[in-house]
Structure formats: structure tokens, C-alpha cells
Design an enzyme around this catalytic site. Structure first.
Site, PDB file in Angstrom:
ATOM      1  N   GLN A   1       0.832  -1.205   0.000  1.00 33.09           N
ATOM      2  CA  GLN A   1       0.000   0.000   0.000  1.00 33.09           C
ATOM      3  C   GLN A   1       0.867   1.256   0.000  1.00 33.09           C
ATOM      4  O   GLN A   1       1.593   1.509   0.959  1.00 33.09           O
ATOM      5  CB  GLN A   1      -0.880  -0.019   1.260  1.00 33.09           C
ATOM      6  CG  GLN A   1      -1.803   1.189   1.383  1.00 33.09           C
ATOM      7  CD  GLN A   1      -2.505   1.219   2.732  1.00 33.09           C
ATOM      8  OE1 GLN A   1      -1.993   0.697   3.718  1.00 33.09           O
ATOM      9  NE2 GLN A   1      -3.676   1.816   2.787  1.00 33.09           N
ATOM     10  N   GLY A   2       0.766   2.037  -1.072  1.00 33.70           N
ATOM     11  CA  GLY A   2       1.560   3.266  -1.166  1.00 33.70           C
ATOM     12  C   GLY A   2       0.730   4.488  -0.820  1.00 33.70           C
ATOM     13  O   GLY A   2       0.423   5.297  -1.696  1.00 33.70           O
TER      14      GLY A   2
ATOM     15  N   SER B   1       0.867   6.310   2.899  1.00 32.56           N
ATOM     16  CA  SER B   1       1.528   7.224   3.841  1.00 32.56           C
ATOM     17  C   SER B   1       2.821   7.785   3.270  1.00 32.56           C
ATOM     18  O   SER B   1       3.526   7.122   2.506  1.00 32.56           O
ATOM     19  CB  SER B   1       1.859   6.490   5.148  1.00 32.56           C
ATOM     20  OG  SER B   1       0.683   6.125   5.805  1.00 32.56           O
TER      21      SER B   1
ATOM     22  N   GLU C   1     -11.981  -1.752   5.572  1.00 32.93           N
ATOM     23  CA  GLU C   1     -11.045  -2.324   6.526  1.00 32.93           C
ATOM     24  C   GLU C   1     -11.707  -2.677   7.845  1.00 32.93           C
ATOM     25  O   GLU C   1     -11.071  -3.173   8.747  1.00 32.93           O
ATOM     26  CB  GLU C   1      -9.953  -1.277   6.806  1.00 32.93           C
ATOM     27  CG  GLU C   1      -8.559  -1.738   6.482  1.00 32.93           C
ATOM     28  CD  GLU C   1      -7.536  -0.681   6.902  1.00 32.93           C
ATOM     29  OE1 GLU C   1      -6.610  -1.055   7.591  1.00 32.93           O
ATOM     30  OE2 GLU C   1      -7.697   0.499   6.541  1.00 32.93           O
TER      31      GLU C   1
ATOM     32  N   SER D   1      -5.296   6.479  13.354  1.00 32.30           N
ATOM     33  CA  SER D   1      -4.845   6.437  14.746  1.00 32.30           C
ATOM     34  C   SER D   1      -6.052   6.545  15.680  1.00 32.30           C
ATOM     35  O   SER D   1      -7.129   6.982  15.277  1.00 32.30           O
ATOM     36  CB  SER D   1      -3.892   7.592  15.025  1.00 32.30           C
ATOM     37  OG  SER D   1      -4.615   8.804  15.071  1.00 32.30           O
ATOM     38  N   ASN D   2      -5.851   6.135  16.934  1.00 34.55           N
ATOM     39  CA  ASN D   2      -6.975   6.202  17.866  1.00 34.55           C
ATOM     40  C   ASN D   2      -7.476   7.636  18.052  1.00 34.55           C
ATOM     41  O   ASN D   2      -8.655   7.843  18.333  1.00 34.55           O
ATOM     42  CB  ASN D   2      -6.579   5.566  19.199  1.00 34.55           C
ATOM     43  CG  ASN D   2      -6.569   4.045  19.096  1.00 34.55           C
ATOM     44  OD1 ASN D   2      -6.545   3.495  17.992  1.00 34.55           O
ATOM     45  ND2 ASN D   2      -6.604   3.367  20.229  1.00 34.55           N
ATOM     46  N   GLU D   3      -6.596   8.597  17.852  1.00 35.89           N
ATOM     47  CA  GLU D   3      -7.029   9.991  17.948  1.00 35.89           C
ATOM     48  C   GLU D   3      -7.917  10.362  16.757  1.00 35.89           C
ATOM     49  O   GLU D   3      -8.908  11.076  16.909  1.00 35.89           O
ATOM     50  CB  GLU D   3      -5.812  10.919  18.040  1.00 35.89           C
ATOM     51  CG  GLU D   3      -5.080  10.839  19.373  1.00 35.89           C
ATOM     52  CD  GLU D   3      -4.393   9.493  19.626  1.00 35.89           C
ATOM     53  OE1 GLU D   3      -3.946   8.851  18.642  1.00 35.89           O
ATOM     54  OE2 GLU D   3      -4.313   9.080  20.790  1.00 35.89           O
TER      55      GLU D   3
END
Lengths: 403, 384
Positions: A126-127, A129, A245, A388-390
């Protein structure tokens, strides 16, 4: 109200269970239980076995190998894989690029890629990030410049999981730097990893393992036919992909399996004159995590029941952000408990990137100790990746609380 | 696997929502009910009776509706949202469960219709000064005296014990203070000679009583079930009580969360609603998650309330109580924090949710008690 599965669902679960028992290589399972690294071949062999049974891509459209399972069946299937434990089918293939190609790809792309993607003849990475684009993914800087029948890609991707095994990469790249909104100028492009100008550099993580990489693109020429869907619509496809996902994101089965193992190992460890498991403080810590897991399992079932009602193609349920947050916290809590179990033998460091450093010497301390600290360190990633959890907090704040 | 309500359950939920909107729609009403001598308004109780709520869990032969754990959950959830003050938990849930599971047919036929019809109030006296949350820790004695028993002892913090017409008392007919065997349950008339009660308000605005029993003479036919073997019935009743208060706490948490979110959207500081601050948003997300996890366990408890296997039932209740108690503390404390000063005042509803949640945390055993109990019982994951 009823928490139990129907007789048909129980029969399905038993079928999944016996399939795993009969087809999963014992060595692969042992690696997963012990927290050792599983190799490329473990995953390839397992996905091929799943695909032979028709189960590698159950959630895809039926014409490309899907099974038209209910959300309950999908949940049961993933839960059984996690509890076994068995590897999941490669998520980059089956949950990410596969559904995108099946939904938005051209007829040629479907014919060229879907069979091999399902059977893991093609390994995708997966490209997405970049060094400057993490949670703010739309801030990505990699460019794809159209020249004739080609795109020319320049830039750098990072945190690219298992790129060292990959045959192809799906890339988000900026095709219109002048777009009014940064989300609007992005395209979704498929790139052969063997193309000149693509280079992969390993990143070693704090546990010592090599699972993520930097992928560099230097004037990489890609046929224009490798664009998925429309130019500058890549952000929509990426959002679609990330919505796919969700199922199994809490990894309840994984935590169940780990807590059972922790309970077993805590019988082997001595604490004073008793087993560690007989220490009230340890039992209470363990039990507290089990309770959270039980609660999350029921929360997960509530989300699954809701998905069954809404139909499969509804928008992602913001409650699945709860599953991500609590599921990652519980998985991480199991790694802390495992360090409690091994005690002082958490210390020896055995992992290395360099093959020549691997030795055949016996492990230091009990054989289950070596993975405790690396897993603890490595699994901090779970609350960082996949939104992220945030970010999950922000999703709930907006979508549920209306802030 | 489904979380849907049956048509009957949906009707029940609709009717109680309507009833509570009418009786508790304005917070001042609640504060007015509390000023009645019994701590609640008989007119509201009578309406519960007329609408069938008091008959919900009882068998049809006694005038009941044969409702189960989910039905009680639906009622308690709304009571939690409304901060209801009537003695439903004491009379219908707790005393009702003792009679349903323990009473011999003649006794059940005589007394259950009284609960179900709202003709009399019942309470369950199962706590003592030294017992904390252990139901088997019983010092009160019941000594055989001819055809009667003579009860002697002190019962503590008896929920709605001051207004009850009948009190179910756990007393020792055999064995030492903490022995599991030798406990019997008696149904006593609250006005019997030798019963003295000191009623008081509780922190959450409800009522309880200290009850002294000085040579209280109880006819042998008021022994509930079999002598010396009352603990199983008592535990079953309290398990149903735990399931009920888990639902009540979830109702209160959801209402308090909604109140807090509304407040955050209207309260302005620095020229903007405080709901625009990420630190505050994230905290209310954590409160939502805590309430959702508690709700999952309240559902689990409701579905396990009718479980016949006492060990399985007890594990389910302990696990639910731990989760609900921890969530209740988190939600209560943080709702108060997010409200700032107004959350500290007696006139604002929010603080009353906080207080009710805090009392529910400890009722029938706090998180530490149930965590210890469950840890001793073995893995929750092996449970059915």
C-alpha cells in the site's frame, strides 16, 4: 434479544474451524502463537489454501470469487481465524486493492489483477503514507505527471508494510497540484515494483523486526492504463478502501487467544510458593482485561447486527471506531500481561535484521519469553495505524456526537 | 444473534417512555416527589400499578406478565434516564425475585399479587454492619420457639426499608456467621412487634432504613422455602438486582452523556462553544465508549438473569457489574468536570445523575468486590 448464533451459523463456524484444523500448517500456527515472525511463504500457502476453498475473498462481489456471506458469517470467519490463530488473507490484496479494482477498475484491470490478487500470486503493498502525510493523508506530495501514454511518478512513500515481498504497489499520487482542495487532485495508480526507479529501503522497528519500508519513486514510468477509475478521483477510492477495513478491526479473536495463552503460561511461572496464576493481583489484572474483552465482543456483535440490518453496502458505521479504539487497547493490554508473565526474562534481546546474526543457539530463558517485549513494543503500532486512535476519536466526535 | 425487541417489548418500552415523560419530564417534579413522607409520590406508584409495570416479572397465575430479564432492563433503563425514586428495585425486582424463586405456592399466591397489584410494598433486608457485600455473612438469628421463629439482629441500609409493608429478612437458623449453609429467609410484617426502623435519605435522593429486630415473632409459615437453605434464593434475587441496576446505570449514563453533549454545544467560552475544543471532545468520546461498553454488559446481564446455573449466572453478573461500575465512575466524574461549576450545584440535574451512578457503583458489590469474585471463579472466556 439473543447472543447465540443460529444453528446454521454454528454449523458454519464448525466448518471454518475444521477447515483451519485440517489445512493450516502447524508450523505457521506455532509461529503465530509464540509471536515469532511469519514469513512470506506462510502467508502465501495459507491464502492459496483459503482461496482453493473459496474463502480468500468472501466479501468480494460474487463474480470475482465472493461468497455473499452475511455480516455475521464474515464476523464468525474472521473471529475463527484470529482465535486459531491463523494468518488473515493479505489485507492489502483482499480488503484494499481488490475491492477497489472490482468496484472501480476497468475490465482489463479486473481480468489482469483480480484472480492473482485473490490467490496471492500477486503480492500487493500500500503506497499511501508519506513522511509528511500520516493522519492527514490528503497532504501527500508524491506526484504523477502525465506524459503521452504514461504517468511519471516521483516521491516517497513510507511505513509500507511488507514491501520487500511485494510484486505491485497501489499508489496515491497527486495528478493535479492546482486543484482547489487537496483531496481533489489525487489519483489511484497501480505500479509494478520491478519498474525502473522504484526502490525499497527497510525500516527497522523498535522490536528489531523488518516489516515496514520506505518506497522511493524516481521518474518511474507507468502505463496510463494503470490508473484506476478516473484521474483525480483517487481520494474517493481511498475512502472506499479504508471503509472496507472495518470488519474484524477489533481483533477480538486474537485477544481471546492471547488471554488463554497468558493464563496457560501463568501456570508455568512460579511466584513465591505458588503459580503466578494463583496470585490474586495477577488474576485480577487478567480478569479485568477479560471483562473488557467480553464487553467489546458484545459491542462488536451489536455493530454486526446493525450491519446486517443496514445491508452490506451502507456507509461505514462510526461505531466501528469504538471497535478500533477498544480493540487496540485490549490487544496492547495483552502484551503488557505477557511481560508480567515472563518477568525478568523480558530482558534478553534476540531479534536482528541481519540473517548472519541468527544462530541455532537455544533461547535464553523460557522459550515463550523471547517474544514478550518485542510484541509489546511492536504492538504500540496498533493504536497508530489504520486511522490512529485519535483520528477515531475525531470520527466519533463528528459523526456520533455532532461536534 | 440479534438485539431486536419483540413487538411486546417495543410496546412496553413505548408505554414506559410515555409514562416517564409525563411523570418525570420536568426535573422539579422529581424533587417534589422526594418531599413526600415516603420519599416518593403514591400517585406515580399507582400509575405503575395500573400500567402493569409492577406485575411485569411475575407468572400469569399470580396476575403477572411473565416478563424476563430484557423486559426488566427496558424498565430500569428508563428509570435510570428519569432518575426515578419509587421503590421498584426493592419491591418488584428484589423482594419479587425472592418470592418468585423461593416461596412455597401458598405464600406466592398470597403475596405476589400484592406486589404485582401495588397493594403493598416489600423490601429485602440482606445487608448487615459487618457483611459488606457478602450475602452469606449473616449474624441475625432466627431461633425456633414453638410454632414460631424469634428473630434477633440488625439489618443495614435496607433499600426503601422505611416505607415497606413487608420485609424479607435473611437470618441464621444454623451455622456460624460466614457459613454458606444455615441461612433462612423470612417474610415479616414491618409493623410486627420488635421491628424498629430508622429511615433516612440516601446520597442519591432515594430512601433506605436501618432495621432492628428484637425478638420478632414470625410464624413458621412465613419461612420462605426451606430452612437453612435460603442463600441460593437470596443470591439469585440479588443477581437479578444486579442485572436491573446495570440497566438503570446505563440509562443514567446515556442521559448524562446526552445532557453533557448538549451543554457543551451551548456553553460558550473564549467566544466559541466549548464543544469546539478537542480536549473536551475526546473526553466526551471516551464517555460515550464507556457507556457503550456498559450497555453491552447490561444486555449480557439481562440475558443471563434467567440463567439456572448459579455459577454461570454469578460470573455474568460480576463481569457486568465491574464494567458498569467502572464506566459509571468515569462518566459521572467527567460529566461533572465538563459541566464546570454548574455540575456542582444541587439545582442542576447532572449532579443527581452523578450521585445516583455513584451509589449504583457500590450497590450489591463494587467493582473491586466483583473483580475479586470473578478472578477467583476462573476465566470468563471459558463461560458459555
Amino acid at each position: 434479544m439473543d447472543l447465540s448464533f443460529s444453528p446454521e451459523e454454528v454449523a458454519f463456524r464448525d466448518e471454518v474451524r475444521s477447515f483451519i484444523r485440517d489445512h493450516l500448517a502447524p508450523e505457521t500456527r506455532a509461529k503465530l502463537i509464540e509471536g515469532r515472525e511469519i514469513g512470506k511463504q506462510d502467508i502465501v500457502d495459507w491464502q492459496k489454501a483459503l482461496h482453493a476453498r473459496g474463502w480468500a475473498v468472501p466479501h468480494w462481489p460474487v463474480e470475482y470469487g465472493g461468497q455473499n456471506w452475511s455480516p455475521v458469517q464474515e464476523y464468525i470467519f474472521l473471529d475463527e481465524l484470529q482465535m486459531a490463530p491463523a494468518p488473515s488473507a493479505l489485507p492489502f490484496n483482499v480488503s484494499m486493492v481488490g475491492p477497489v479494482i472490482a468496484t472501480f477498475g476497468s475490465a482489463e484491470q479486473k481480468a489482469k489483477f483480480l484472480p492473482g490478487t485473490a490467490n496471492l500470486d500477486i503480492w500487493w503493498c500500500q503506497g499511501f503514507s508519506e513522511p509528511g502525510a500520516g493522519s492527514d493523508l490528503a497532504g501527500l506530495k508524491t506526484t504523477a505527471r502525465r506524459e503521452g501514454d504514461e504517468y511519471i511518478i516521483n516521491g516517497q512513500k513510507t511505513w509500507t508494510t511488507l514491501a520487500q515481498y511485494a510484486d505491485w504497489i497501489f499508489v496515491l499520487a497527486r495528478t493535479n497540484p492546482a486543484a482547489a482542495k487537496k483531496q481533489e487532485g489525487i489519483s489511484f495508480i497501480l505500479v509494478d515494483m520491478k519498474t525502473p526507479g522504484v526502490s525499497v529501503r527497510p525500516i527497522q522497528l523498535i522490536d528489531g523486526g523488518h516489516e515496514v519500508n520506505e518506497v522511493w519513486f524516481d521518474e518511474v514510468r507507468v502505463p496510463a492504463e494503470n490508473l484506476v477509475g478516473q484521474e483525480n478521483k483517487g481520494w474517493d477510492y481511498a475512502k472506499f478502501l479504508l471503509g472496507n477495513e472495518r470488519m474484524g478491526i477489533a481483533r477480538i479473536g486474537t485477544s481471546k487467544q492471547r488471554l488463554k495463552r497468558i493464563r496457560e503460561l501463568a501456570k508455568l511461572e512460579r511466584f513465591g510458593d505458588t503459580q503466578l496464576l494463583d496470585q490474586p493481583w495477577f488474576r485480577e489484572k487478567l480478569t479485568a482485561v477479560e471483562i473488557e474483552l467480553k464487553a467489546l465482543e458484545i459491542t462488536q456483535l451489536r455493530v454486526v447486527a446493525e450491519a446486517r440490518k443496514r445491508g452490506k453496502h451502507g456507509t461505514p458505521d462510526p461505531n466501528s471506531s469504538i471497535l478500533k479504539i477498544k480493540g487496540s487497547e485490549i490487544q496492547q493490554a495483552t502484551t503488557e500481561l505477557m511481560m508480567d508473565v515472563v518477568g525478568p526474562y523480558v530482558m534478553p534481546f534476540g531479534a536482528s535484521l541481519d540473517d548472519e546474526d541468527q544462530t541455532n543457539e537455544p533461547p535464553i530463558g523460557p522459550d515463550y519469553a523471547a517474544a514478550a517485549a518485542p510484541t509489546y513494543f511492536n504492538w504500540r503500532k496498533i493504536s497508530i495505524y489504520g486511522g490512529s486512535n485519535e483520528i477515531q476519536h475525531s470520527i466519533i466526535a463528528k459523526a456520533i456526537l455532532g461536534f | 444473534m440479534d438485539f431486536d425487541l419483540t413487538d411486546d417489548q417495543r410496546l412496553l418500552q413505548d408505554s414506559i417512555v410515555k409514562l416517564m415523560a409525563n411523570r418525570y419530564g420536568n426535573f422539579d417534579l422529581r424533587q417534589a416527589y422526594r418531599k413526600h413522607p415516603e420519599g416518593f409520590d403514591r400517585a406515580v406508584w399507582d400509575e405503575y400499578a395500573q400500567s402493569g409495570l409492577l406485575a411485569l416479572p411475575f407468572a400469569e397465575e399470580y396476575g403477572g406478565f411473565g416478563g424476563g430479564g430484557v423486559d426488566t432492563m427496558l424498565v430500569m433503563d428508563q428509570f435510570g434516564k428519569s432518575l426515578a425514586v419509587e421503590p421498584y428495585l426493592a419491591s418488584v425486582v428484589l423482594a419479587g425475585a425472592v418470592l418468585r424463586h423461593g416461596a412455597q405456592p401458598a405464600m406466592a399466591a398470597e403475596f405476589i399479587p400484592m406486589i404485582a397489584g401495588g397493594e403493598a410494598l416489600f423490601a429485602l433486608a440482606c445487608t448487615e454492619r459487618a457483611s459488606r457485600y457478602d450475602l452469606h455473612d449473616v449474624s441475625t438469628t432466627a431461633r425456633r420457639d414453638g410454632a414460631d421463629y424469634l428473630l434477633e439482629g440488625e439489618k443495614s441500609v435496607v433499600l426503601a426499608g422505611d416505607s415497606a409493608d413487608y420485609i424479607i429478612v435473611s437470618a441464621r437458623t444454623a451455622g456460624g456467621r460466614r457459613e454458606l449453609a444455615g441461612i433462612s429467609l423470612f417474610l415479616i410484617d414491618a409493623k410486627a412487634e420488635g421491628v424498629s426502623r430508622r429511615g433516612y435519605a440516601t446520597q442519591d435522593g432515594l430512601r433506605a432504613a436501618e432495621i432492628s429486630l428484637a425478638s420478632v415473632r414470625v410464624p413458621a409459615d412465613r419461612l420462605i422455602g426451606t430452612a437453612d437453605a435460603g442463600l441460593a434464593t437470596l443470591e439469585r434475587a440479588v443477581d437479578e438486582g444486579i442485572a436491573a441496576i446495570c440497566a438503570e446505570a446505563v440509562g443514567a449514563m446515556e442521559a448524562l452523556n446526552a445532557l453533557t453533549v448538549d451543554y457543551m454545544k451551548t456553553r460558550k467560552q473564549f467566544g466559541v462553544p466549548i464543544s469546539s475544543f478537542q480536549a473536551l471532545q475526546f473526553r466526551s468520546v471516551d464517555m460515550l465508549i464507556a457507556a457503550e461498553q456498559a450497555k453491552s454488559m447490561a444486555i449480557f446481564a439481562a440475558l443471563m438473569a434467567g440463567e439456572e446455573n448459579p455459577a454461570e449466572r454469578s460470573r455474568a453478573m460480576s463481569s457486568a457489574k465491574v464494567q458498569v461500575a467502572r464506566s459509571a465512575r468515569f462518566v459521572g466524574q467527567n460529566a461533572t468536570q465538563l459541566h464546570g461549576g454548574i455540575g456542582m450545584t444541587m439545582e442542576y440535574k447532572g449532579g443527581h445523575y452523578f450521585k445516583r451512578l455513584t451509589m449504583l457503583e457500590g450497590l450489591f458489590g463494587d467493582a473491586d468486590h466483583h473483580l475479586r469474585r470473578l478472578a477467583q471463579a476462573g476465566s470468563l472466556l471459558d463461560a458459555a
